[in-house]
Design a protein around this motif. Structure first.
Motif, short mmCIF file in Angstrom:
data_model
loop_
_atom_site.label_atom_id
_atom_site.label_comp_id
_atom_site.label_asym_id
_atom_site.label_seq_id
_atom_site.Cartn_x
_atom_site.Cartn_y
_atom_site.Cartn_z
N TYR A 11 -27.10 39.07 0.33
CA TYR A 11 -27.17 37.67 0.77
C TYR A 11 -28.40 37.48 1.66
CZ TYR A 11 -25.58 33.18 2.70
OH TYR A 11 -25.47 31.86 3.07
N ASP A 12 -28.60 38.38 2.62
CA ASP A 12 -29.73 38.24 3.54
C ASP A 12 -31.07 38.36 2.81
OD1 ASP A 12 -28.04 37.90 5.71
OD2 ASP A 12 -28.06 40.03 6.26
N GLN A 13 -31.13 39.27 1.83
CA GLN A 13 -32.39 39.44 1.10
C GLN A 13 -32.73 38.18 0.30
OE1 GLN A 13 -32.72 43.13 -1.06
NE2 GLN A 13 -34.48 42.45 -2.28
N ILE A 14 -31.72 37.61 -0.37
CA ILE A 14 -31.97 36.38 -1.14
C ILE A 14 -32.29 35.23 -0.21
CG2 ILE A 14 -30.95 34.69 -2.72
CD1 ILE A 14 -29.25 36.95 -3.88
N ALA A 15 -31.53 35.10 0.88
CA ALA A 15 -31.76 34.01 1.83
C ALA A 15 -33.16 34.08 2.42
CB ALA A 15 -30.72 34.06 2.94
N SER A 16 -33.61 35.27 2.73
CA SER A 16 -34.97 35.44 3.26
C SER A 16 -36.01 34.99 2.25
CB SER A 16 -35.20 36.90 3.65
OG SER A 16 -36.52 37.11 4.09
N SER A 17 -35.80 35.38 1.00
CA SER A 17 -36.74 34.96 -0.05
C SER A 17 -36.75 33.45 -0.22
CB SER A 17 -36.38 35.63 -1.38
OG SER A 17 -36.54 37.03 -1.32
N LEU A 18 -35.57 32.86 -0.20
CA LEU A 18 -35.46 31.41 -0.43
C LEU A 18 -36.17 30.60 0.64
CD1 LEU A 18 -31.76 31.03 -1.66
CD2 LEU A 18 -33.85 31.00 -3.03
N SER A 19 -36.41 31.18 1.79
CA SER A 19 -37.10 30.46 2.86
C SER A 19 -38.61 30.41 2.64
CB SER A 19 -36.81 31.12 4.22
OG SER A 19 -37.41 32.41 4.30
N GLU A 20 -39.10 31.19 1.67
CA GLU A 20 -40.53 31.26 1.41
C GLU A 20 -40.98 30.19 0.41
OE1 GLU A 20 -41.37 35.17 0.03
OE2 GLU A 20 -40.29 36.16 1.68
N ASP A 21 -42.24 29.78 0.54
CA ASP A 21 -42.79 28.78 -0.38
C ASP A 21 -42.80 29.27 -1.82
OD1 ASP A 21 -43.19 27.06 1.71
OD2 ASP A 21 -45.35 27.44 1.89
N ALA A 22 -42.93 30.59 -2.00
CA ALA A 22 -43.00 31.16 -3.35
C ALA A 22 -41.68 31.02 -4.11
CB ALA A 22 -43.39 32.63 -3.27
N PHE A 23 -40.62 30.64 -3.41
CA PHE A 23 -39.32 30.50 -4.06
C PHE A 23 -38.85 29.04 -4.11
CE2 PHE A 23 -39.57 34.93 -3.18
CZ PHE A 23 -38.84 35.55 -4.18
N ARG A 24 -39.76 28.12 -3.87
CA ARG A 24 -39.43 26.72 -4.08
C ARG A 24 -39.37 26.43 -5.58
NH1 ARG A 24 -42.51 22.88 0.38
NH2 ARG A 24 -41.77 23.98 2.26
N PRO A 25 -38.70 25.35 -5.97
CA PRO A 25 -38.50 25.10 -7.41
C PRO A 25 -39.78 25.06 -8.23
CG PRO A 25 -37.04 23.72 -6.12
CD PRO A 25 -37.92 24.41 -5.13
N ARG A 26 -40.81 24.42 -7.74
CA ARG A 26 -42.03 24.32 -8.54
C ARG A 26 -42.72 25.67 -8.67
NH1 ARG A 26 -44.90 18.60 -6.63
NH2 ARG A 26 -43.11 17.23 -7.06
N ALA A 27 -42.68 26.46 -7.61
CA ALA A 27 -43.28 27.79 -7.67
C ALA A 27 -42.53 28.68 -8.65
CB ALA A 27 -43.30 28.42 -6.28
N LEU A 28 -41.20 28.60 -8.64
CA LEU A 28 -40.41 29.39 -9.59
C LEU A 28 -40.63 28.89 -11.02
CD1 LEU A 28 -37.04 29.81 -7.65
CD2 LEU A 28 -38.78 31.56 -8.10
N PHE A 29 -40.77 27.59 -11.19
CA PHE A 29 -41.07 27.02 -12.50
C PHE A 29 -42.32 27.69 -13.08
CE2 PHE A 29 -42.95 23.95 -15.36
CZ PHE A 29 -41.90 23.25 -15.94
N SER A 30 -43.34 27.80 -12.26
CA SER A 30 -44.59 28.44 -12.70
C SER A 30 -44.39 29.94 -12.91
CB SER A 30 -45.68 28.20 -11.65
OG SER A 30 -46.88 28.86 -12.01
N ARG A 31 -43.70 30.58 -11.99
CA ARG A 31 -43.47 32.03 -12.09
C ARG A 31 -42.64 32.38 -13.33
NH1 ARG A 31 -40.17 35.46 -7.51
NH2 ARG A 31 -39.82 37.36 -8.74
N PHE A 32 -41.68 31.52 -13.69
CA PHE A 32 -40.85 31.77 -14.87
C PHE A 32 -41.61 31.49 -16.16
CE2 PHE A 32 -36.71 30.59 -12.37
CZ PHE A 32 -36.82 31.78 -11.66
N ASN A 33 -42.84 31.00 -16.05
CA ASN A 33 -43.67 30.70 -17.22
C ASN A 33 -43.01 29.64 -18.11
OD1 ASN A 33 -45.98 30.92 -18.79
ND2 ASN A 33 -45.21 32.66 -19.99
N ILE A 34 -42.46 28.61 -17.45
CA ILE A 34 -41.85 27.51 -18.18
C ILE A 34 -42.93 26.52 -18.60
CG2 ILE A 34 -40.23 25.58 -18.05
CD1 ILE A 34 -38.61 27.22 -16.03
N GLU A 35 -43.08 26.33 -19.88
CA GLU A 35 -44.06 25.37 -20.39
C GLU A 35 -43.51 23.95 -20.34
OE1 GLU A 35 -45.83 24.42 -24.76
OE2 GLU A 35 -46.29 26.41 -23.97
#
Length: 468
Positions: A138-162
């Motif tokens: 839980y703490d590891q995921i929560a820590s990640s979710l606080s970062e800009d790299a885990f915002r929806p648009r960043a994940l959209f790009s990271r997931f390679n969603i066209e």
């Protein structure tokens, strides 16, 4: 220790496995086209950090909480929101602990594979979820979710969603799609027209919903002509926000092609709340044909998602509302049910009708033969209870010999769980690679053809069918 076996879902025979792995490698990094699903456009509009692991993985995912509920765990304890105003558990860490303690219930299910894929590939987790590791994960995921790299648009790009399509009601104002468009962000998030609330006389608030549609369009929806005109205007409005499809979640696959006089009479009874169950079904059936005819004019792909007995538990529906894990597959007739629609428009090559099923017995007996003859008809991928290794493999085995690959439309993930999208597409690509490798090994497909088909199934067919 990795959570995922790198050879998962591949054949056990070494020779066939090696070919399957090569096929998979050729498509593993292709962009994701997600042409139908239920992710929230608000995520991409506001681009805020996700709040916590529980709200990301547990509370919104009916695949997860239905399994837990089947073992006697109260939905209140899982924090699932209620429509009757009764308070539910709000302690996110407590809910997560309950999820972790019972994660063993998902052994052998697609949910286990999806969750572990997201843990490992998205959050870098290497420990198995359990009562003992719950807080650490839980703490590891929560820590990640606080970062800009885990915002929806960043994940959209990271997931390679066209491209991704959400699904909105016909009377949705599409405010979040407008916010996305106005933001200037280049991520392709489109909507899909879902008119169930205004075509199903048995839908809660049907008459009020039709009135709202009239107010939104300036049409007199107390008349049949005004009602049809309002649909056309709403479809056009949805197209301004990228819609390329409509979606229809009817109890059955029944279609009708009534005269305008008959349809108008049924519509009048529906508005007055005077339809019998048979008349309501007949009206829904006719509206599928009406929507197909509209598609000939505006180009929207028509999706039919029939065969779910919605809200099987009256108690859960009353307490928690729709889409709370209590929808059950039913036997579905397609040959007789689709005949009026297909006789009206099925031979049109400029129309695409994608039909899904929750009744696997219909694959080889009904759906594949129908798709194998009508130019307008295409088969949607395994859906809901069957978007799994076995379900996808059964689909390919039962449908391909009659319908071929090119009367199908690739894969769509149909999910509310954003972080599971890469996992679901990965499963589909592995399964298709396994099936294609088996065809090559048994002399039914050349190896060079298998590599071409793999590309088609993973990417091109969905992009083409949904006009994205």
């Amino acid at each position: 220790m990795a959570l995922l076996d790198e050879n998962r879902l591949f054949p056990t025979d070494p020779t066939v496995r090696n070919l399957a792995k090569a096929l998979y490698k050729s498509v593993a990094q292709l962009p994701i086209v997600s042409p139908h699903g239920h992710t929230d456009p608000r995520w991409f509009a506001e681009n805020k950090n996700f709040d916590n692991p529980t709200d990301l993985f547990v509370t919104p995912d009916h695949y997860v909480f239905r399994m837990l509920h089947s073992q006697g765990i109260d939905l209140n304890a899982l924090g699932v929101p209620r429509v009757d105003g009764v308070a539910v558990e709000q302690d996110k860490r407590k809910i997560w602990q309950l999820f972790a303690e019972n994660f063993y219930l998902f052994r052998g299910t697609p949910s286990s594979l999806w969750v572990n894929h997201a843990f490992q590939e998205v959050f870098g987790i290497t420990k198995h979820l359990s009562a003992e590791t719950a807080d650490e994960i839980y703490d590891q995921i929560a820590s990640s979710l606080s970062e800009d790299a885990f915002r929806p648009r960043a994940l959209f790009s990271r997931f390679n969603i066209e491209a991704i399509s959400t699904t909105e009601s016909a009377i949705d104002d599409l405010r979040w799609h407008k916010m996305i468009r106005d933001s200037g962000w280049d991520g392709k998030v489109v909507t899909a027209y879902r008119p169930d609330a205004v075509v199903d006389p048995e839908f809660e608030g049907f008459a009020d919903n039709v009135q709202i549609m009239g107010e939104m369009t300036g049409e007199d929806t107390t008349t049949w002509a005004g009602y049809i005109a309002a649909h056309r205007k709403r479809r056009a409005f949805f197209k301004t926000f990228g819609a390329t499809s409509s979606d229809h979640g009817h109890p059955t696959a029944r279609t009708e092609n009534l005269s305008q006089t008959e349809a108008a009479a049924l519509f009048s009874k529906a508005l007055q709340g005077q339809c019998s169950a048979e008349e309501a079904d007949r009206f829904r059936a006719h509206m599928l044909t009406e929507m197909a005819k509209m598609s000939l004019d505006d180009g929207l792909v028509l999706q039919i998602h029939p065969g779910s007995f919605r809200n099987h538990s009256a108690e859960i529906a009353a307490q928690f509302g729709r889409d709370k894990g209590c929808d059950i597959p039913t036997r579905t007739d397609y040959v007789t049910a689709l005949r009026p629609l297909l006789n009206a428009v099925g031979r049109r090559s400029d129309l695409t009708i994608i039909v899904f099923t929750l009744d696997e017995t219909s694959y080889s007996r009904e759906l594949a033969p129908l798709a194998g003859v009508y130019p307008a008809l295409k088969l949607g991928p395994p859906w809901w209870f069957h978007d799994s290794y076995e379900g996808m493999l059964r689909f390919r085995e039962m449908a391909t010999e009659t319908a071929g690959f090119y009367n199908t439309v690739g894969f769509n993930d149909d999910t509310r769980a954003f972080c599971s999208i890469p996992a679901r597409h990965d499963v589909a690509r592995r399964v298709d690679s396994t099936f294609l490798a088996t065809l090559v090994a048994t002399g039914r497909l050349r190896e060079d053809e298998a590599f071409e088909v793999a590309q088609d199934l993973a990417y091109r067919l969905a992009k083409q069918a949904y006009r994205l």
